[in-house]
Scaffold this active site. Structure first.
Site, PDB file in Angstrom:
ATOM      1  N   ASP A 172      -8.021  -5.894  13.616  1.00 49.82           N
ATOM      2  CA  ASP A 172      -7.809  -4.442  13.537  1.00 49.82           C
ATOM      3  C   ASP A 172      -7.320  -4.147  12.121  1.00 49.82           C
ATOM      4  O   ASP A 172      -6.142  -3.913  11.872  1.00 49.82           O
ATOM      5  CB  ASP A 172      -6.756  -4.045  14.587  1.00 49.82           C
ATOM      6  CG  ASP A 172      -6.450  -2.556  14.583  1.00 49.82           C
ATOM      7  OD1 ASP A 172      -7.122  -1.809  13.867  1.00 49.82           O
ATOM      8  OD2 ASP A 172      -5.514  -2.158  15.303  1.00 49.82           O
ATOM      9  N   SER A 173      -8.256  -4.186  11.188  1.00 48.99           N
ATOM     10  CA  SER A 173      -7.883  -4.184   9.762  1.00 48.99           C
ATOM     11  C   SER A 173      -8.058  -2.812   9.129  1.00 48.99           C
ATOM     12  O   SER A 173      -8.714  -1.943   9.685  1.00 48.99           O
ATOM     13  CB  SER A 173      -8.793  -5.157   9.018  1.00 48.99           C
ATOM     14  OG  SER A 173     -10.102  -4.648   9.022  1.00 48.99           O
ATOM     15  N   HIS A 200      -8.392   2.281  19.936  1.00 49.65           N
ATOM     16  CA  HIS A 200      -7.549   1.205  20.469  1.00 49.65           C
ATOM     17  C   HIS A 200      -8.057   0.660  21.800  1.00 49.65           C
ATOM     18  O   HIS A 200      -7.971  -0.536  22.058  1.00 49.65           O
ATOM     19  CB  HIS A 200      -6.084   1.683  20.575  1.00 49.65           C
ATOM     20  CG  HIS A 200      -5.473   1.890  19.222  1.00 49.65           C
ATOM     21  ND1 HIS A 200      -4.730   3.001  18.887  1.00 49.65           N
ATOM     22  CD2 HIS A 200      -5.548   1.134  18.099  1.00 49.65           C
ATOM     23  CE1 HIS A 200      -4.359   2.912  17.626  1.00 49.65           C
ATOM     24  NE2 HIS A 200      -4.842   1.800  17.121  1.00 49.65           N
ATOM     25  N   GLN A 231       0.830  -1.208   0.000  1.00 51.07           N
ATOM     26  CA  GLN A 231       0.000   0.000   0.000  1.00 51.07           C
ATOM     27  C   GLN A 231       0.866   1.260   0.000  1.00 51.07           C
ATOM     28  O   GLN A 231       2.070   1.201   0.241  1.00 51.07           O
ATOM     29  CB  GLN A 231      -0.919  -0.010   1.225  1.00 51.07           C
ATOM     30  CG  GLN A 231      -0.186  -0.283   2.541  1.00 51.07           C
ATOM     31  CD  GLN A 231      -0.991  -1.111   3.531  1.00 51.07           C
ATOM     32  OE1 GLN A 231      -2.207  -1.173   3.451  1.00 51.07           O
ATOM     33  NE2 GLN A 231      -0.315  -1.754   4.482  1.00 51.07           N
TER      34      GLN A 231
HETATM   35  N1  SAM Z   1      -7.428   1.361  12.979  1.00 51.13           N
HETATM   36  C1  SAM Z   1      -7.282   1.319  11.596  1.00 51.13           C
HETATM   37  C2  SAM Z   1      -8.460   1.725  10.791  1.00 51.13           C
HETATM   38  O1  SAM Z   1      -9.559   1.161  10.989  1.00 51.13           O
HETATM   39  O2  SAM Z   1      -8.325   2.622   9.986  1.00 51.13           O
HETATM   40  C3  SAM Z   1      -6.594   0.096  11.137  1.00 51.13           C
HETATM   41  C4  SAM Z   1      -5.218   0.150  11.655  1.00 51.13           C
HETATM   42  S1  SAM Z   1      -4.016  -0.938  11.183  1.00 51.13           S
HETATM   43  C5  SAM Z   1      -2.836   0.208  10.551  1.00 51.13           C
HETATM   44  C6  SAM Z   1      -4.562  -1.899   9.814  1.00 51.13           C
HETATM   45  C7  SAM Z   1      -3.480  -2.829   9.304  1.00 51.13           C
HETATM   46  O3  SAM Z   1      -4.044  -4.014   8.771  1.00 51.13           O
HETATM   47  C8  SAM Z   1      -2.597  -2.242   8.199  1.00 51.13           C
HETATM   48  O4  SAM Z   1      -1.329  -1.932   8.703  1.00 51.13           O
HETATM   49  C9  SAM Z   1      -2.554  -3.362   7.139  1.00 51.13           C
HETATM   50  O5  SAM Z   1      -1.280  -3.543   6.563  1.00 51.13           O
HETATM   51  C10 SAM Z   1      -3.033  -4.556   7.949  1.00 51.13           C
HETATM   52  N2  SAM Z   1      -3.557  -5.657   7.136  1.00 51.13           N
HETATM   53  C11 SAM Z   1      -4.350  -5.572   6.034  1.00 51.13           C
HETATM   54  N3  SAM Z   1      -4.603  -6.802   5.549  1.00 51.13           N
HETATM   55  C12 SAM Z   1      -3.971  -7.694   6.372  1.00 51.13           C
HETATM   56  C13 SAM Z   1      -3.865  -9.106   6.386  1.00 51.13           C
HETATM   57  N4  SAM Z   1      -4.461  -9.872   5.452  1.00 51.13           N
HETATM   58  N5  SAM Z   1      -3.121  -9.683   7.385  1.00 51.13           N
HETATM   59  C14 SAM Z   1      -2.518  -8.925   8.338  1.00 51.13           C
HETATM   60  N6  SAM Z   1      -2.581  -7.574   8.348  1.00 51.13           N
HETATM   61  C15 SAM Z   1      -3.304  -6.959   7.386  1.00 51.13           C
END
Ligand code: SAM
Length: 278
Positions: free
Chosen positions: A158-159, A63, A32
């Site tokens: 937390d995606s 959080h 990304q």
């Molecule tokens: N709180 C945030 C929001 O709702 O805007 C989300 C925060 S956190 C930064 C989300 C993370 O999920 C990202 O860093 C992303 O790289 C990760 N992510 C996305 N797909 C994923 C997957 N399949 N496995 C593990 N992490 C993933």
């Protein structure tokens, strides 16, 4: 408008913006586009593919609520998992529970972890040091969960929004894998987007989780930087009901948003949100 502004297109017809003091980081990772901006109103801010993820000023709401509602519903959470959450905020909250012996973070994008460590130390504090209770894995959360059975007490998703690598994190077979990875009294929570702008997603996810978990509940919190401000979380629980707890017995935590009263109140839904679940 003077100076430099950041603008997020939150839906195709709506944007949110703020003035920017400094662009601290701008890079294309393997997954990304990543930016860290220093903003006048929210302080440092993590942005992925143009979408605000977290800011120094309001991160505590999200959080605390994505973790403590589930962890305080479980009488003895020991082995806990966060999928996504590479900024470290959710795992920082998770280890406030003394019962937690091992908290694992599975983030797909190493660059998010590195950026958070460098530019968001207040948020990434738990993943920055060598905390023996914290394990950080750089891998796909979908693969990780499929390899576990009867293992975790708590799983938190937390995606990012359901685009790119996060699409599968909103799928029914992923929820089924989480159900298998949880112990017999395990609890699962996912961030499930805006009740104003993601109605179909909330309806569908609630239905999918209800088909797997006997206790499925939606709760909300107010996050100013997320679309619409009002944010939803969906919980699936095998045994414990988050609304039938002795609130006076909840673990006492050092928090800024979450309290036992907020825990209880977060399940009281505005009518239009409750109607989504019927
Ligand atoms: N709180 C945030 C929001 O709702 O805007 C989300 C925060 S956190 C930064 C989300 C993370 O999920 C990202 O860093 C992303 O790289 C990760 N992510 C996305 N797909 C994923 C997957 N399949 N496995 C593990 N992490 C993933």
């Amino acid at each position: 408008m003077e100076g430099v502004w950041f603008q997020e297109l939150q839906t195709k017809n709506l944007s949110i913006g703020c003035s920017v003091k400094e662009v601290l980081l701008k890079q294309q990772t393997d997954f990304q586009k990543l930016q860290v901006l220093d903003t006048d109103i929210w302080g440092r801010m993590l942005v992925l593919d143009g979408a605000i993820q977290t800011t120094i000023e309001d991160e505590f709401v999200y959080h605390e609520m994505i973790t403590h509602v589930a962890l305080n519903t479980h009488p003895n959470p020991k082995r806990t998992l966060i999928i996504g959450g590479g900024d470290g905020g959710a795992i920082r909250e998770m280890i406030k529970h003394d019962t937690v012996e091992k908290a694992t973070l599975v983030e797909i994008d190493k660059a998010v972890i590195e950026a958070a460590k460098k530019y968001l130390p207040e948020i990434s504090v738990a993943i920055a040091g060598n905390n023996p209770r914290v394990e950080v894995l750089v891998e796909d959360g979908i693969k990780h969960i499929k390899e576990k059975e009867n293992y975790y007490d708590i799983v938190i998703v937390d995606s990012t929004d359901p685009v790119g690598p996060a699409v599968g994190l909103f799928a029914k077979d992923f929820y089924a894998a989480i159900h298998r990875a949880l112990k017999d009294d395990g609890i699962f929570v996912a961030q499930t987007e805006s009740p104003f702008y993601n109605k179909d997603l909330i309806r569908r996810v609630f239905k999918d989780i209800s088909s797997l978990f006997p206790i499925t509940k939606l709760f909300t919190a107010n996050v100013p930087t997320y679309p619409g401000g009002l944010w939803s979380f969906t919980m699936g629980s095998k045994v414990y009901d988050p609304e039938k707890l002795d609130m006076s017995k909840l673990r006492k935590l050092d928090t800024k948003y979450y309290t036992p009263e907020v825990h209880k109140a977060s399940f009281v839904l505005p009518k239009f949100v409750g109607d989504l679940l019927k």
